[in-house]
Design an enzyme around this catalytic site. Structure first.
Site, short mmCIF file in Angstrom:
data_model
loop_
_atom_site.label_atom_id
_atom_site.label_comp_id
_atom_site.label_asym_id
_atom_site.label_seq_id
_atom_site.Cartn_x
_atom_site.Cartn_y
_atom_site.Cartn_z
N SER A 77 0.81 -1.23 0.00
CA SER A 77 0.00 0.00 0.00
C SER A 77 0.85 1.28 0.00
O SER A 77 1.61 1.54 0.94
CB SER A 77 -0.90 -0.01 1.24
OG SER A 77 -1.51 1.24 1.40
N ASN A 78 0.65 2.08 -1.04
CA ASN A 78 1.27 3.41 -1.07
C ASN A 78 0.61 4.32 -0.04
O ASN A 78 1.25 5.20 0.53
CB ASN A 78 1.12 4.04 -2.46
CG ASN A 78 1.82 3.21 -3.52
OD1 ASN A 78 3.04 3.09 -3.50
ND2 ASN A 78 1.06 2.61 -4.43
#
Ligand code: PLP
Length: 342
Positions: A77-78
């Site tokens: 997840s960014n």
């Protein structure tokens, strides 16, 4: 549209560049001009779209006296990386709930964003299966913090609520100004559409400003077009309401394409990998196989099908994600570890 009444932290100090992509345009050869908006260059550790959303979400957390953030996202997840990064810069604790959307995909020694969660030092990291009740998990993490005397604030996955979407309503305003000063008339913006705040915020912003530009969302998570359209429509309407705009978005403006998703969330299709390679080799700009590679594959695929009118200027919104590229080396066997091959 009055964005000034909402607290924000000022993470976005200058507009991100819009660049013409002459070599990609030539390689595509589909009678359109392709431009890129470089939100991959936003501030925050390694850039990307979540900085615009967190500008508003973290401001809300601080206005409520929070001293810890809790959020969730996938293994790469960014959003989790950037929530953690801005928490550090604000002196807040950050707790991450990591969803294993692809079974057994979490590796504590993994690279890309996964490595960065550890390097940056999340105060808490809980891995849950992809089918877990994420809301319940985040509530439980927040409750545990409250019991320790902390004041946690929950930011939903992807900061996908109306407050987060304000970041992309602000971006719509920025793009409108850049169109004016650069005297470019973009007919379409193409972006990745996942938890939805990017597309919904743009739609709310462009519609509030009466900017005649179509927003094309390329599904990166949901396999059914209608499911994603519902998410985007609801979030756009709620964002318009937050902005005190007393109308709903017209159904016809909510455009999503599911046919560039490939085998599923975070799983690359050949067209995804082609898009990653093509942009790297023509313009030396990096996109990733999870989000922006799929969005670009969507733009290229639609252009080849003749979707855009001849002469159209199409803006690709580069929402970031390149850190995850380094956990996909095996998807590029022709380059990884074998030196340069033309
Ligand atoms: C790099 C990148 N691009 C696009 C998206 C999708 O944006 P949204 O969740 O606002 O739909 C994400 C979501 O995490 C992302 O990390």
């Amino acid at each position: 549209m009055n964005l000034h009444k909402f607290p924000r932290r000022g993470y976005v100090k200058t507009p991100t560049p819009i660049e013409y992509l002459p070599r990609l345009t030539r390689a595509l050869d589909a009678g359109i001009e392709v431009y890129v908006k470089r939100d991959d260059l936003l501030p925050g550790t390694l850039g990307g779209n979540k900085t615009r959303k967190l500008d508003f979400s973290v401001a809300k957390a601080l206005s409520q006296g929070a001293d810890a953030l809790v959020t969730s996202g996938a293994v790469q997840s960014n959003h989790c990386r950037l929530t953690l990064a801005w928490a550090i810069r604000e002196g807040l604790e950050c707790h991450l709930i990591i969803e294993e959307r692809v079974p057994d995909s979490y590796d504590p020694h993994g690279s890309g964003n996964n490595f960065l969660f550890n390097l940056l030092g999340a105060a808490g990291l809980t891995v849950v299966p992809g089918n877990a009740d994420i809301q319940a998990e985040t509530q439980a993490a927040a409750e545990a913090l409250r019991k320790k005397g902390k004041k946690p604030f929950i930011i939903p996955g992807g900061a996908a609520d109306p407050v987060g979407a304000l970041g992309y309503a602000a971006c719509a305003q920025e793009i409108g100004d850049q169109m004016l000063w650069g005297q470019n008339d973009f007919s379409h913006v193409v972006c990745a559409s996942g938890s939805g705040g990017t597309q919904a915020g743009l739609l709310a912003g462009f519609s509030a400003l009466s900017t005649p530009i179509e927003v094309i969302g390329i599904n990166v998570r949901r396999a059914k077009r209608e499911d994603q359209r519902e998410v985007i429509k609801s979030l756009t309407d709620r964002t318009l309401a937050l902005l005190d705009l007393n109308y709903l978005i017209d159904d016809s403006r909510v455009i999503c394409y599911e046919n560039f998703l490939g085998p599923g969330y975070s799983l690359a299709a050949p067209a995804t990998l082609e898009a990653v390679r093509l942009l790297a080799r023509t313009e030396a700009i990096l996109v990733d196989p999870v989000y922006t590679g799929k969005a670009l594959a969507g733009l290229l695929g639609l252009a080849r099908e003749g979707f855009f009118p001849r002469g159209a200027k199409v803006l690709f919104l580069h929402t970031g994600g390149a850190p995850a590229l380094f956990s996909y080396l095996s998807s590029f066997p022709e380059v990884a570890g074998s030196g340069f091959k033309a």
